[in-house]
Structures are given as structure tokens and as C-alpha cells.
Design a protein around this motif. Structure first.
Motif, PDB file in Angstrom:
ATOM      1  N   LEU A  80       0.837  -1.195   0.000  1.00 56.79           N
ATOM      2  CA  LEU A  80       0.000   0.000   0.000  1.00 56.79           C
ATOM      3  C   LEU A  80       0.875   1.250   0.000  1.00 56.79           C
ATOM      4  O   LEU A  80       1.936   1.270   0.622  1.00 56.79           O
ATOM      5  CB  LEU A  80      -0.915   0.029   1.226  1.00 56.79           C
ATOM      6  N   PRO A  81       0.424   2.315  -0.672  1.00 54.68           N
ATOM      7  CA  PRO A  81       1.177   3.574  -0.632  1.00 54.68           C
ATOM      8  C   PRO A  81       1.043   4.231   0.754  1.00 54.68           C
ATOM      9  O   PRO A  81       0.161   3.879   1.536  1.00 54.68           O
ATOM     10  CB  PRO A  81       0.509   4.409  -1.719  1.00 54.68           C
ATOM     11  N   ILE A  93       4.657   3.514   9.599  1.00 52.53           N
ATOM     12  CA  ILE A  93       4.633   4.809  10.285  1.00 52.53           C
ATOM     13  C   ILE A  93       5.723   4.800  11.356  1.00 52.53           C
ATOM     14  O   ILE A  93       5.795   3.875  12.170  1.00 52.53           O
ATOM     15  CB  ILE A  93       3.247   5.062  10.913  1.00 52.53           C
ATOM     16  N   ASP A  94       6.567   5.828  11.336  1.00 53.93           N
ATOM     17  CA  ASP A  94       7.654   5.920  12.299  1.00 53.93           C
ATOM     18  C   ASP A  94       7.365   6.931  13.401  1.00 53.93           C
ATOM     19  O   ASP A  94       7.735   6.722  14.544  1.00 53.93           O
ATOM     20  CB  ASP A  94       8.960   6.279  11.594  1.00 53.93           C
ATOM     21  N   SER A  95       6.712   8.023  13.034  1.00 56.76           N
ATOM     22  CA  SER A  95       6.449   9.057  14.038  1.00 56.76           C
ATOM     23  C   SER A  95       5.281   9.935  13.609  1.00 56.76           C
ATOM     24  O   SER A  95       4.831   9.885  12.465  1.00 56.76           O
ATOM     25  CB  SER A  95       7.695   9.919  14.280  1.00 56.76           C
ATOM     26  N   LEU A  96       4.833  10.734  14.550  1.00 60.32           N
ATOM     27  CA  LEU A  96       3.745  11.684  14.323  1.00 60.32           C
ATOM     28  C   LEU A  96       4.203  13.039  14.827  1.00 60.32           C
ATOM     29  O   LEU A  96       4.843  13.147  15.878  1.00 60.32           O
ATOM     30  CB  LEU A  96       2.482  11.244  15.074  1.00 60.32           C
ATOM     31  N   LYS A  97       3.878  14.066  14.062  1.00 60.11           N
ATOM     32  CA  LYS A  97       4.162  15.442  14.467  1.00 60.11           C
ATOM     33  C   LYS A  97       2.873  16.239  14.382  1.00 60.11           C
ATOM     34  O   LYS A  97       1.984  15.918  13.592  1.00 60.11           O
ATOM     35  CB  LYS A  97       5.214  16.068  13.551  1.00 60.11           C
ATOM     36  N   SER A  98       2.787  17.278  15.195  1.00 64.27           N
ATOM     37  CA  SER A  98       1.659  18.203  15.100  1.00 64.27           C
ATOM     38  C   SER A  98       2.208  19.599  14.892  1.00 64.27           C
ATOM     39  O   SER A  98       3.321  19.920  15.321  1.00 64.27           O
ATOM     40  CB  SER A  98       0.788  18.143  16.363  1.00 64.27           C
ATOM     41  N   ILE A 129      -1.644   3.630   3.998  1.00 63.65           N
ATOM     42  CA  ILE A 129      -1.200   3.108   5.298  1.00 63.65           C
ATOM     43  C   ILE A 129      -1.732   3.998   6.415  1.00 63.65           C
ATOM     44  O   ILE A 129      -2.260   3.516   7.414  1.00 63.65           O
ATOM     45  CB  ILE A 129       0.346   3.020   5.369  1.00 63.65           C
ATOM     46  N   VAL A 130      -1.604   5.304   6.243  1.00 59.91           N
ATOM     47  CA  VAL A 130      -2.086   6.238   7.269  1.00 59.91           C
ATOM     48  C   VAL A 130      -3.594   6.097   7.434  1.00 59.91           C
ATOM     49  O   VAL A 130      -4.100   6.032   8.557  1.00 59.91           O
ATOM     50  CB  VAL A 130      -1.677   7.691   6.933  1.00 59.91           C
ATOM     51  N   THR A 131      -4.331   6.009   6.338  1.00 61.77           N
ATOM     52  CA  THR A 131      -5.783   5.839   6.413  1.00 61.77           C
ATOM     53  C   THR A 131      -6.140   4.546   7.148  1.00 61.77           C
ATOM     54  O   THR A 131      -7.008   4.548   8.036  1.00 61.77           O
ATOM     55  CB  THR A 131      -6.398   5.836   5.000  1.00 61.77           C
ATOM     56  N   ALA A 132      -5.471   3.449   6.806  1.00 65.11           N
ATOM     57  CA  ALA A 132      -5.753   2.167   7.457  1.00 65.11           C
ATOM     58  C   ALA A 132      -5.388   2.210   8.943  1.00 65.11           C
ATOM     59  O   ALA A 132      -6.097   1.638   9.783  1.00 65.11           O
ATOM     60  CB  ALA A 132      -5.003   1.041   6.746  1.00 65.11           C
ATOM     61  N   PHE A 133      -4.298   2.905   9.282  1.00 68.74           N
ATOM     62  CA  PHE A 133      -3.905   3.055  10.688  1.00 68.74           C
ATOM     63  C   PHE A 133      -4.958   3.847  11.461  1.00 68.74           C
ATOM     64  O   PHE A 133      -5.353   3.452  12.563  1.00 68.74           O
ATOM     65  CB  PHE A 133      -2.538   3.748  10.774  1.00 68.74           C
ATOM     66  N   ILE A 134      -5.414   4.946  10.902  1.00 69.95           N
ATOM     67  CA  ILE A 134      -6.446   5.759  11.563  1.00 69.95           C
ATOM     68  C   ILE A 134      -7.703   4.921  11.786  1.00 69.95           C
ATOM     69  O   ILE A 134      -8.297   4.943  12.872  1.00 69.95           O
ATOM     70  CB  ILE A 134      -6.757   7.030  10.742  1.00 69.95           C
TER      71      ILE A 134
END
Length: 140
Positions: free
Chosen positions: A9-10, A124-129, A14-19
């Protein structure tokens, strides 16, 4: 990994599936905590809730120590919700990708998921805001 939806998956998928997976996990964790209230071993639900969170991270995230990790914390309404978080940009450079989202929720705002390609899979390695125009580390 068995039934690994993250293969091939692009980064944005991946982000959508993780959410989506984290949303389901939070809803189920909240329900388990409510069922456990008033029972003799009210804290026992936490073992399965924590294990379920670990399974989501194992499927979608790089395997590394996260000093400020989730620690199986959840909220109601859920922090992760595909109905309130949408992807607004994706950038890929070699084996690194950044996926920006906009979360319209209590703990909302602009977020940036940083992914790395490992063994042919995006993780996913990290999240930033974004805070005051700066991208700062956040709890995944």
C-alpha cells in the motif's frame, strides 16, 4: 504477518488504514473499560486492550522504542476517527514519506505522519503536530 493489509500500500493508504484501525481499537477499548466497571477485577480489561493496541502498532508502525508512546490510552470520543481526519498532502522522497492530515476534533489540527519503507512496506515511524507554525513531535 497474517492478513497484513499494509503490504504493497502507498503511504497515504497506510495512514488511512492506521487511523481506521486505531479508531476501532479506541471504540472497543472504551467499551471494555465500561464493561469492567464495578467488577471485582476492574483493571483486568487493560491487558487485552494493551495487547490489541500493540497489534495495531505491529502492523502499521516501525518496531522501535517510543518513549512517549500511546501506552494504550484511549478517549471518548476517539482521538483517531476517519470521519474527522483527512489526508491533505503526501510527499515521498526515496524510502521516506510524509503524510499530512487535518484532524477536526477536540485534539485536532494539522498532523504529519512520517513513514519509512522497510522490506518493501511503508511503516509509520512518528507523528508530528503543527504548533505555532512549527512541526513538533507528538504521541502516536
Amino acid at each position: 504477518m497474517e492478513n497484513d493489509v499494509s503490504e504493497d500500500l502507498p503511504p497515504d493508504a497506510i495512514v488511512t488504514a492506521f487511523i481506521e484501525a486505531m479508531h476501532v481499537w479506541e471504540v472497543n477499548a472504551w467499551a471494555a473499560s465500561r464493561r469492567a466497571r464495578g467488577t471485582p477485577q476492574a483493571e483486568d480489561y487493560q491487558v487485552e486492550v494493551s495487547a490489541a493496541c500493540d497489534r495495531v502498532f505491529a502492523q502499521f508502525c516501525t518496531p522501535r522504542k517510543r518513549p512517549y508512546g500511546r501506552n494504550a490510552s484511549f478517549s471518548k470520543p476517539p482521538e483517531y476517527d476517519p470521519a474527522t481526519e483527512r489526508i491533505v498532502a503526501t510527499r515521498i522522497s526515496g524510502n521516506k514519506a510524509e503524510v499530512d492530515t487535518l484532524r477536526q476534533a477536540l485534539l485536532g489540527g494539522p498532523f504529519r505522519y512520517v513513514l519509512h519503507r522497510r522490506d518493501g512496506r511503508w511503516l509509520i515511524d512518528s507523528l508530528k503536530s503543527e504548533q505555532d507554525g512549527q512541526w513538533r513531535p507528538d504521541i502516536l
